[in-house]
Design a protein around this motif. Structure first.
Motif, PDB file in Angstrom:
ATOM      1  N   LEU A 205      -0.610  14.105  -7.210  1.00 32.28           N
ATOM      2  CA  LEU A 205       0.106  13.105  -7.143  1.00 32.28           C
ATOM      3  C   LEU A 205       1.019  13.093  -5.796  1.00 32.28           C
ATOM      4  CD1 LEU A 205       1.521  12.955 -10.608  1.00 32.28           C
ATOM      5  CD2 LEU A 205       0.117  11.563  -9.684  1.00 32.28           C
ATOM      6  N   LEU A 206       1.261  14.282  -5.155  1.00 32.37           N
ATOM      7  CA  LEU A 206       2.219  14.180  -3.906  1.00 32.37           C
ATOM      8  C   LEU A 206       1.185  13.892  -2.976  1.00 32.37           C
ATOM      9  CD1 LEU A 206       4.332  17.446  -4.421  1.00 32.37           C
ATOM     10  CD2 LEU A 206       5.208  15.133  -4.280  1.00 32.37           C
ATOM     11  N   PHE A 207       0.071  14.429  -2.901  1.00 33.71           N
ATOM     12  CA  PHE A 207      -0.860  14.038  -1.995  1.00 33.71           C
ATOM     13  C   PHE A 207      -1.108  12.577  -1.818  1.00 33.71           C
ATOM     14  CE2 PHE A 207      -5.501  13.473  -0.326  1.00 33.71           C
ATOM     15  CZ  PHE A 207      -5.370  14.054   1.090  1.00 33.71           C
ATOM     16  N   LEU A 208      -1.034  12.077  -3.135  1.00 35.76           N
ATOM     17  CA  LEU A 208      -1.602  10.492  -3.202  1.00 35.76           C
ATOM     18  C   LEU A 208      -0.334   9.765  -2.158  1.00 35.76           C
ATOM     19  CD1 LEU A 208      -2.526   7.808  -4.386  1.00 35.76           C
ATOM     20  CD2 LEU A 208      -1.235   8.291  -6.328  1.00 35.76           C
ATOM     21  N   ALA A 209       0.885  10.219  -2.575  1.00 38.80           N
ATOM     22  CA  ALA A 209       1.886   9.769  -1.762  1.00 38.80           C
ATOM     23  C   ALA A 209       1.743   9.981  -0.120  1.00 38.80           C
ATOM     24  CB  ALA A 209       3.301  10.349  -2.226  1.00 38.80           C
TER      25      ALA A 209
ATOM     26  N   MET B 145       0.822  -1.151   0.068  1.00 37.51           N
ATOM     27  CA  MET B 145       0.057  -0.050   0.024  1.00 37.51           C
ATOM     28  C   MET B 145       0.879   1.386  -0.034  1.00 37.51           C
ATOM     29  SD  MET B 145      -3.521  -1.062   2.368  1.00 37.51           S
ATOM     30  CE  MET B 145      -4.318   0.084   1.381  1.00 37.51           C
ATOM     31  N   ASN B 146       2.092   1.175   0.735  1.00 39.87           N
ATOM     32  CA  ASN B 146       3.013   2.415   0.434  1.00 39.87           C
ATOM     33  C   ASN B 146       3.601   2.450  -0.934  1.00 39.87           C
ATOM     34  OD1 ASN B 146       3.935   4.005   3.245  1.00 39.87           O
ATOM     35  ND2 ASN B 146       2.956   1.925   3.772  1.00 39.87           N
TER      36      ASN B 146
ATOM     37  N   GLY C 106       2.937   7.777  -6.990  1.00 43.29           N
ATOM     38  CA  GLY C 106       2.266   9.187  -7.142  1.00 43.29           C
ATOM     39  C   GLY C 106       3.799  10.096  -6.769  1.00 43.29           C
ATOM     40  N   PHE C 107       4.730   9.897  -5.881  1.00 45.66           N
ATOM     41  CA  PHE C 107       5.485  10.631  -5.496  1.00 45.66           C
ATOM     42  C   PHE C 107       6.577  10.462  -6.566  1.00 45.66           C
ATOM     43  CE2 PHE C 107       8.070  11.953  -1.532  1.00 45.66           C
ATOM     44  CZ  PHE C 107       8.926  12.867  -2.455  1.00 45.66           C
ATOM     45  N   LEU C 108       6.912   9.384  -7.340  1.00 44.25           N
ATOM     46  CA  LEU C 108       7.995   9.497  -8.560  1.00 44.25           C
ATOM     47  C   LEU C 108       7.215  10.316  -9.466  1.00 44.25           C
ATOM     48  CD1 LEU C 108       8.930   5.457  -8.558  1.00 44.25           C
ATOM     49  CD2 LEU C 108      10.540   7.648  -8.448  1.00 44.25           C
TER      50      LEU C 108
END
Length: 631
Positions: free
Chosen positions: A227-231, A175-176, A182-184
């Motif tokens: 995308l950052l918030f997804l991370a 899950m991480n 998203g971070f990438l």
């Protein structure tokens, strides 16, 4: 400062190597000394950084570069640290709370065969968490981000002989990884648009982009920040990626306190606050963050109200508190969220370690229905746990009151409906925490076959220190309603994040505080009256749905896990068994069949062999001459 800044992450890394390599040879006392001492040394250096870091608006952060991670003519990424007020605050949380948990672990894990390995993993986690907060660019942050995910996997599945613990570790890891995609993607997009990963040049590029390309700002920055918030939803356990954290309670209790209460799960808060210059220009993302956070807080608070495992209550409480922090960030109150990260680290680490003390004293029993009456058997654990419950409930004078009030005020100013949900969540928090306290410490002992006992001093001393911090930790952020300019945290972090300006009368804020305080007191009274000597063994109706976590895990299992496994089985049949396996078998069959035909030529007749040799020579010469004349 430059001469010792590198030692802060380096010393825990050295501790990891020493304890890791000597885990089977070093005595446990030396392993505990090395592991705890390494983090203590980093904590002392972090205090020096805290008191020497430049603060205030307009002050440039300190940057220390070691070498280039990547250096080509068109692309350069330095391995460098950025030290500012935000970094120094998180350094104190990571190393300070981390040291207390290391000391606690020396007694809690003393009889475990993997004692040395456990301390090595803890030191490695501290190293990666320090990288995450100290890096001056997204690449170094991502290295730390992935590192703490790896350590989380190792520590959750530490007792790997139990299949359930292994399943919990894999669930957390997978899950991480969803969030990390998203971070990438966000990193690739950031480099495409702004050409850098370093925070200061990136901030300048963003401000320049906003001023010169207003027509494309909303789409680009909304996409990057979502995308950052997804991370962040993966690392900080928000909807829909929150179900890994309660299962992570399978790991040893010190792991729950360190990774899933005080440090790792706050990485999402840190990342968004560090990149606030991106999120400030993405109002759509801020709204998404606000609503995802407050819904997560509400859903997980309802689940916590009906859990009987003492660690599961605290796990869902952690997710709920993180939801409030994200709701505050979505309201623009970055500093309020960071303030609650600080106070939450104190009282939630206290509560987890207190739960570990209870489990230790109850011979590894975690079901609160079998507890009760522990107040007279475990007086120190009882007193410190009571302080933690009062602090998280937001009782005036304790740390949780100040940080929670600041977040709720920001929600009220941004969206009164979000504030109303936050108010309800705060009242529910007080209820389920004092349900836990009543079932555990009040009334009579319900399991007569267990003889509870107080934990040793090495376990209770960290509880006492954390209890004191849970009382006094909030006074760095006294609201302006009590004393103008008393909020030293606003001034301290002013150079990293602009404090939110809320136009709210003191009368309104007093009314909000008073209403919440009365509601919390009534909630506490109701919980103590209802659950003292009245355990809950059976649930029905909506209570059963809450106890069964709203069937979210079952939904994920049936909607995602089962179809993926079925697709995998189908692909296994059509590609592996019907395709590759039959191809390999077919080649073997064909080779065998042709070999049986060729074998007939080997009949032992010398004349036949001579004839075949002549035929071969003639054929070869014929091919040679044909090729020569065609040429």
């Amino acid at each position: 400062m430059a001469q010792y800044i590198w030692l802060i992450p380096l010393i825990p890394l050295i501790g990891f190597f020493i304890n890791g390599l000597g885990r089977n040879n070093l005595p446990k006392s030396l392993i505990a000394f090395i592991g705890s001492g390494a983090v203590l040394f980093s904590f002392i250096l972090s205090i020096l950084v805290f008191f020497n870091v430049p603060t205030g608006e307009g002050v440039e952060p300190l940057v220390f570069k070691a070498f280039d991670l990547i250096s080509i003519p068109t692309f350069r990424v330095p391995f460098a640290f950025q030290i500012d007020a935000l970094t120094s605050l998180f350094l104190l949380i990571i190393t300070g709370v981390g040291f207390l948990i290391h000391v606690y672990s020396a007694a809690y894990m003393h009889e475990d065969q993997g004692f040395g390995k456990f301390f090595a993993y803890l030191n490695l986690f501290i190293f990666f968490m320090l990288l995450l907060v100290m890096g001056n660019n997204l690449v170094v942050m991502f290295i730390g981000w992935e590192g703490v995910g790896l350590c989380s996997f190792l520590l959750i599945g530490f007792w790997f002989t139990n299949p359930d613990y292994v399943a919990a570790a894999k669930k957390a890891f997978i899950m991480n990884r969803i969030g990390d995609v998203g971070f990438l993607l966000a990193m690739f997009w950031i480099y495409k648009e702004f050409g850098t990963f370093e925070y200061q040049p990136l901030a300048e590029a963003v401000y320049n982009f906003v001023s010169h390309s207003p027509e494309t700002v909303s789409g680009v920055l909304a996409g990057i920040t979502l995308l950052l918030f997804l991370a962040a939803t993966g690392k900080s356990a928000q909807l829909p990626l929150f179900t890994w954290l309660p299962d992570a309670m399978a790991g040893p209790t010190p792991v729950s306190a360190l990774i899933h209460a005080a440090t790792m799960v706050t990485a999402g808060i840190f990342m968004i606050t560090r990149l606030n210059f991106l999120f400030d220009f993405a109002p759509i993302t801020m709204t998404v963050i606000q609503w995802v956070g407050i819904i997560t807080a509400l859903v997980t608070a309802t689940i916590a109200m009906k859990q009987n495992d003492i660690k599961k209550v605290l796990a869902y409480s952690t997710v709920s508190q993180l939801g409030l922090m994200f709701a505050a960030i979505g309201s623009g109150a970055y500093i309020a969220a960071v303030f609650h990260v600080l106070t939450h680290a104190f009282f939630k680490a206290l509560l987890f370690l207190g739960a570990g003390s209870v489990i230790h004293g109850m011979n590894n029993e975690q079901d609160m229905n079998k507890m009760g009456g522990l107040k007279k058997y475990m007086p120190i654990t009882n007193a410190t746990m009571l302080v933690g419950c009062l602090a998280i409930a937001g009782i005036p004078g304790l740390s949780g009151f100040f940080s929670k009030d600041e977040m709720l005020v920001a929600m009220f100013a941004s969206n009164p409906f979000v504030y109303a949900i936050g108010f309800i969540v705060s009242v529910m928090t007080a209820f389920y925490m004092f349900r836990l306290y009543a079932l555990t410490f009040l009334g009579d002992l319900r399991e007569q076959n267990i003889h509870p006992h107080e934990s040793p001093m090495s376990m209770t001393l960290p509880l006492i220190i954390l209890a004191v911090l849970s009382i006094v930790g909030g006074y760095i952020g006294i609201p302006a309603v009590f004393a103008e300019d008393a909020h030293s945290l606003n001034n301290f972090l002013g150079g990293v994040v602009h404090p939110i300006n809320i136009e709210l009368s003191h009368t309104t804020e007093y009314i909000m505080m008073g209403a919440l305080f009365i509601a919390v007191l009534l909630s506490i009274y109701w919980a103590i009256k209802t659950y003292t000597n009245r355990p809950e063994n059976e649930f029905s109706g909506i209570s059963k749905a809450m106890a069964d976590k709203w069937y979210i895990d079952e939904l994920y299992h049936n909607a995602i896990v089962v179809p993926v496994l079925q697709i995998g089985d189908a692909l296994k049949w059509y590609i592996e068994e019907a395709g590759i396996a039959r191809l390999v078998s077919g080649i073997g069959w064909l080779s065998n069949k042709e070999a049986s035909r060729v074998k007939a030529l080997h009949n032992g007749n010398v004349g036949f062999y001579i004839m075949m040799m002549i035929v071969g020579i003639v054929a070869g010469l014929g091919l040679f001459f044909i090729g020569y004349f065609l040429k």
